[in-house]
Design a protein around this motif. Sequence first.
Motif, short mmCIF file in Angstrom:
data_model
loop_
_atom_site.label_atom_id
_atom_site.label_comp_id
_atom_site.label_asym_id
_atom_site.label_seq_id
_atom_site.Cartn_x
_atom_site.Cartn_y
_atom_site.Cartn_z
N LEU A 49 -6.20 -25.67 -3.23
CA LEU A 49 -5.91 -25.86 -2.01
C LEU A 49 -6.55 -27.69 -1.70
CD1 LEU A 49 -6.54 -23.54 0.26
CD2 LEU A 49 -4.22 -24.59 -0.80
N THR A 52 -5.85 -30.77 -4.88
CA THR A 52 -4.25 -31.22 -5.80
C THR A 52 -4.02 -30.51 -5.08
OG1 THR A 52 -4.53 -28.43 -6.15
CG2 THR A 52 -5.12 -29.88 -8.06
N ARG A 53 -2.05 -31.19 -5.67
CA ARG A 53 -0.88 -30.68 -4.34
C ARG A 53 -0.37 -29.55 -5.33
NH1 ARG A 53 0.34 -35.10 -1.08
NH2 ARG A 53 2.33 -34.79 -1.27
N LEU A 54 -0.47 -29.04 -5.62
CA LEU A 54 0.00 -27.90 -5.81
C LEU A 54 0.00 -26.55 -4.70
CD1 LEU A 54 -1.88 -26.65 -9.97
CD2 LEU A 54 0.25 -28.02 -9.32
N PRO A 55 1.22 -26.24 -5.38
CA PRO A 55 1.07 -24.80 -3.40
C PRO A 55 0.79 -23.75 -4.00
CG PRO A 55 3.11 -25.30 -5.21
CD PRO A 55 2.36 -26.46 -5.88
N ALA A 87 -6.28 -29.47 -13.77
CA ALA A 87 -5.38 -30.67 -14.16
C ALA A 87 -5.18 -31.73 -14.57
CB ALA A 87 -6.00 -31.50 -12.13
#
Length: 105
Positions: A49, A52-55, A87
């Motif tokens: 969270l 990264t910008r991953l959901p 990543a």
Amino acid sequence: MNRTGPLAFWPQRLLRVRRLVAQALADLAGSAHRLCGRPAGADLLAAFLLLTRLPVAVLARRWWPGTLAGIGFARAVWAYPLVGLVAGAAGGLALEAGLGLGLPV
């Protein structure tokens, strides 16, 4: 179907890399849980969270309800290198796929 060329072995390579990464993450998470005495999944989630910008918050709400309530970013510091590894590996795989398809760099 017999494929040749630079992408011939991609499915086997991707499955092998996926298995190796999953096993490494499971081993590290298990050892962290034994050392720290708390579930490592919450720490990994907090690290993803933050870094990264991953959901992953959407997935966390769906798969593990209540996980985001007491999340602590400070205690998840041990998981930061793992997030960087995942990543970086994803970026490297995307680059290799693009180069294999002949896309300009």
